[in-house]
Write a protein that holds these residues in place. Structure first.
Motif, short mmCIF file in Angstrom:
data_model
loop_
_atom_site.label_atom_id
_atom_site.label_comp_id
_atom_site.label_asym_id
_atom_site.label_seq_id
_atom_site.Cartn_x
_atom_site.Cartn_y
_atom_site.Cartn_z
N LEU A 150 -11.49 5.98 10.14
CA LEU A 150 -10.86 4.92 9.34
C LEU A 150 -11.55 4.76 8.00
CD1 LEU A 150 -10.18 2.18 12.05
CD2 LEU A 150 -8.51 3.65 10.92
N THR A 151 -12.88 4.81 8.02
CA THR A 151 -13.63 4.67 6.77
C THR A 151 -13.26 5.79 5.79
OG1 THR A 151 -15.50 3.61 7.89
CG2 THR A 151 -15.94 4.62 5.76
N THR A 152 -13.15 7.00 6.30
CA THR A 152 -12.79 8.14 5.45
C THR A 152 -11.40 7.96 4.85
OG1 THR A 152 -14.17 9.61 6.80
CG2 THR A 152 -12.49 10.64 5.40
N ILE A 153 -10.45 7.50 5.67
CA ILE A 153 -9.08 7.31 5.17
C ILE A 153 -9.05 6.23 4.10
CG2 ILE A 153 -6.76 6.57 5.78
CD1 ILE A 153 -7.25 7.69 8.60
N ILE A 154 -9.71 5.11 4.39
CA ILE A 154 -9.66 3.98 3.47
C ILE A 154 -10.38 4.29 2.16
CG2 ILE A 154 -10.41 1.57 3.14
CD1 ILE A 154 -9.89 1.25 6.20
N GLU A 155 -11.45 5.07 2.23
CA GLU A 155 -12.16 5.45 1.00
C GLU A 155 -11.27 6.31 0.10
OE1 GLU A 155 -15.66 7.36 2.38
OE2 GLU A 155 -16.83 5.50 2.55
N GLY A 156 -10.28 6.95 0.70
CA GLY A 156 -9.39 7.78 -0.10
C GLY A 156 -8.24 7.02 -0.73
N ILE A 157 -8.13 5.72 -0.40
CA ILE A 157 -7.07 4.90 -0.99
C ILE A 157 -7.60 4.25 -2.26
CG2 ILE A 157 -5.50 2.96 -0.61
CD1 ILE A 157 -5.80 3.39 2.37
N ASN A 158 -6.79 4.25 -3.30
CA ASN A 158 -7.20 3.57 -4.53
C ASN A 158 -7.46 2.09 -4.25
OD1 ASN A 158 -6.91 5.91 -6.06
ND2 ASN A 158 -4.74 5.49 -6.50
N LEU B 71 0.83 -1.21 0.00
CA LEU B 71 0.00 0.00 0.00
C LEU B 71 0.87 1.25 0.00
CD1 LEU B 71 -2.86 -0.65 2.59
CD2 LEU B 71 -2.93 -0.93 0.13
N ASP B 72 0.45 2.23 -0.76
CA ASP B 72 1.01 3.57 -0.65
C ASP B 72 0.16 4.29 0.38
OD1 ASP B 72 2.96 3.18 -2.60
OD2 ASP B 72 1.55 3.66 -4.22
N LEU B 73 0.66 4.32 1.61
CA LEU B 73 -0.14 4.86 2.70
C LEU B 73 -0.43 6.35 2.51
CD1 LEU B 73 1.50 3.14 5.80
CD2 LEU B 73 -0.78 2.72 4.86
N PRO B 74 -1.68 6.73 2.68
CA PRO B 74 -2.03 8.15 2.61
C PRO B 74 -1.68 8.82 3.94
CG PRO B 74 -3.97 6.88 3.14
CD PRO B 74 -2.86 5.89 2.94
N GLU B 75 -1.88 10.10 4.02
CA GLU B 75 -1.69 10.79 5.28
C GLU B 75 -2.74 10.30 6.28
OE1 GLU B 75 -0.08 12.41 8.10
OE2 GLU B 75 0.83 12.95 6.16
N TYR B 76 -2.30 9.82 7.41
CA TYR B 76 -3.26 9.29 8.39
C TYR B 76 -3.14 9.94 9.77
CZ TYR B 76 0.86 6.38 9.44
OH TYR B 76 2.13 5.94 9.74
N LYS B 77 -2.25 10.94 9.88
CA LYS B 77 -2.10 11.65 11.16
C LYS B 77 -2.59 13.09 11.01
CE LYS B 77 1.83 9.06 13.06
NZ LYS B 77 3.23 9.15 13.53
N GLY B 78 -3.12 13.60 12.12
CA GLY B 78 -3.53 14.99 12.14
C GLY B 78 -4.80 15.30 11.39
N LEU B 79 -5.60 14.26 11.11
CA LEU B 79 -6.86 14.47 10.40
C LEU B 79 -7.96 14.92 11.37
CD1 LEU B 79 -6.78 11.30 8.11
CD2 LEU B 79 -5.92 13.60 7.63
N ALA B 80 -8.89 15.71 10.86
CA ALA B 80 -9.99 16.22 11.69
C ALA B 80 -11.14 15.21 11.73
CB ALA B 80 -10.48 17.55 11.16
N ILE B 81 -11.74 15.06 12.90
CA ILE B 81 -12.89 14.17 13.04
C ILE B 81 -13.78 14.70 14.16
CG2 ILE B 81 -11.71 12.66 14.69
CD1 ILE B 81 -14.28 11.57 12.02
N ASP B 82 -15.10 14.61 13.95
CA ASP B 82 -16.05 15.04 14.97
C ASP B 82 -16.38 13.88 15.90
OD1 ASP B 82 -16.16 17.52 13.83
OD2 ASP B 82 -17.99 17.13 12.69
N GLU B 83 -16.41 14.17 17.19
CA GLU B 83 -16.82 13.17 18.18
C GLU B 83 -17.96 13.76 19.01
OE1 GLU B 83 -15.17 11.37 22.32
OE2 GLU B 83 -13.80 11.13 20.60
#
Length: 476
Positions: free
Chosen positions: A291-299, A115-127
């Protein structure tokens, strides 16, 4: 030993291994030496049997074990050298060792795609912010008071009403014979709480203490007991007594019975329990969304077929378990096994994608799981399942479940790392959700409530098996 790796596909590898004569003979010699220690051959003392005699007498076992031990040792050595982690079982294509001859074999297995890992740190998320309304505390207090209510027999001779407790003996009959499981003696139930079918409660409301009655009842088509679903039976009942529940006022004494020091401590405990559970629930939801948002951004990337099949197997097993708890089987769905599996394919693929991504993050971050963490997890599982720890460990080892367990813990660590590095923004909960997401079953009154629910199952209920509770009552 020499080996060559062949890339069959992005997710499958085949390794051809060549073993020289010297290693073949050494493997056979080592296995024969082990057999010599215990070999019992007439005319020789134990441990003194010549190697040639041992090899001749135990040839089948010796050559089989030597082959297996050599391959297993070399597989571990090869995979460690390649830093390669199989995501499926390892298929071995090999014959048997032959003395003084070179040996060749191959192994094949699936691996995670690169995998070419996308940026996975410092992302914004609502809780969603965890909040507890005072009304929720009041609701729990109400249940605690109800669980501490006294039940007294009503002296007036009259039919019972909703909210009152009836003590009743009953049985279901078909063709003059008692229906197995649908019977109970001196069973207490509360009217008007849908603990039984409406027709049965209507019958009881026509009786006074000491009276008996009967009525025909047709069980719903979706009744939990498939043998009774849609069937008509004659329900006979005897009303022994009508009782009323006298609910006390909240006091320190009631709080102590619920396991607290006093009322104030109880209310604080309920609030903290709700907040803790709700905080974890909202965090899990936000974590999953991130996680869903990150993975959806991966080809799109290829998935190991065996991993997908394994996740589908688990989902089908979970479904089968839930249906079994309802007294049903997979056939009740009216679908073929393949149709059921096809319906779970998308969910299984999403799960596998997430696991592969998290394992890639774990590798990137140099995360690892220590033997102590494995031991701690197995200890917790043993406590939860009430199994001896040594038996659970042996089961995991014998069934090659230690590696999947380690992978799961690695995924958990990677997920926590990603979330800890995220920019978490707390938001107010939707107004409608405040009342809907409360973990009511976790309240301190759960023990008494559970007992009440258990008792109510003996009557011919809509959604609870009459058979199990009635049988329990008969055993008493």
């Amino acid at each position: 030993m020499e080996y060559k790796v062949e890339e069959i596909s992005p997710v499958k590898r085949k390794i051809m291994v060549e073993v020289p004569v010297e290693e073949v003979n050494a493997a056979l010699t080592a296995t024969i030496a082990m057999y010599r220690l215990q070999a019992d051959v007439k005319g020789f003392r134990k441990g003194k049997v010549p190697s040639t005699v041992v090899e001749s007498k135990y040839r089948k076992q010796v050559y089989g074990e030597a082959t297996t031990d050599l391959i297993n040792y070399q597989i571990n050595e090869i995979l460690s050298g390649l830093s390669m982690q199989p995501m499926s079982r390892i298929d071995v294509d090999a014959k048997e060792l032959v003395r003084d001859e070179a040996f060749s074999y191959s192994i094949a297995f699936e691996v995670a795609p690169k995998l070419d890992l996308p940026e996975y740190k410092g992302l914004a998320i609502d809780e969603v912010r965890a909040v507890v309304d005072d009304a929720e505390i009041v609701e729990v207090e109400k249940r605690i008071l109800e669980n501490n209510a006294e039940v007294k027999v009503i002296e007036d001779v009259r039919p019972p009403k909703d909210g009152e407790v009836v003590s009743v003996s009953f049985g279901a009959y078909r063709d003059g014979e008692i229906v197995e499981g649908i019977k109970a003696e001196n069973f207490d139930m509360v009217l008007g709480q849908k603990q039984a079918l409406p027709e049965f409660e209507d019958l009881l409301k026509t009786l006074t203490s000491g009276e008996s009655g009967e009525t025909d009842i047709t069980f719903p088509e979706d009744f939990i007991n498939e043998n009774l679903a849609g069937k008509t039976v004659t329900m006979k009942a005897v009303l022994h007594a009508v009782k009323e529940r006298i609910t006390p006022k909240m006091s320190d004494d009631v709080a102590r019975k619920a396991g607290f020091k006093d009322v104030e401590t109880m209310r604080n405990g309920i609030r903290e329990s709700y907040l803790s559970q709700r905080k974890q629930m909202h965090k899990s939801a936000a974590q999953s969304q991130l996680l869903t948002t990150i993975i959806e951004g991966i080809n799109d990337f290829p998935l190991p077929p065996s991993m997908v099949d394994d996740r589908i197997d688990r989902l089908v097993q979970d479904l089968e378990y839930r249906l079994d708890r309802q007294g049903k089987g997979l056939q009740a769905l009216g679908k073929t096994p393949q149709q059921i599996r096809d319906e779970f394919k998308d969910e299984a693929e999403q799960t596998v994608k997430t696991e592969i991504f998290l394992l890639a993050v774990a590798a990137e971050e140099g995360l690892d799981i220590s033997p102590e963490e494995i031991e701690s997890t197995l200890t917790q599982l043993a406590m939860q399942t009430r199994q001896p720890l040594h038996e659970l460990k042996k089961y995991y080892e014998d069934n090659n479940l230690i590696v999947p367990l380690k992978d799961r813990l690695l995924c958990d660590k990677a997920s926590e790392l990603i979330y800890d590095a995220a920019k978490v923004v707390e938001i107010d909960p939707p107004a409608a959700a405040k009342a809907d997401d409360k973990p009511a079953k976790k309240a301190p009154a759960k023990k008494a409530a559970a007992k009440k629910d258990e008792d109510s199952e003996a009557a011919p209920a809509k959604k609870a098996p009459a058979k199990k509770a009635a049988a329990k009552k008969d055993e008493k």
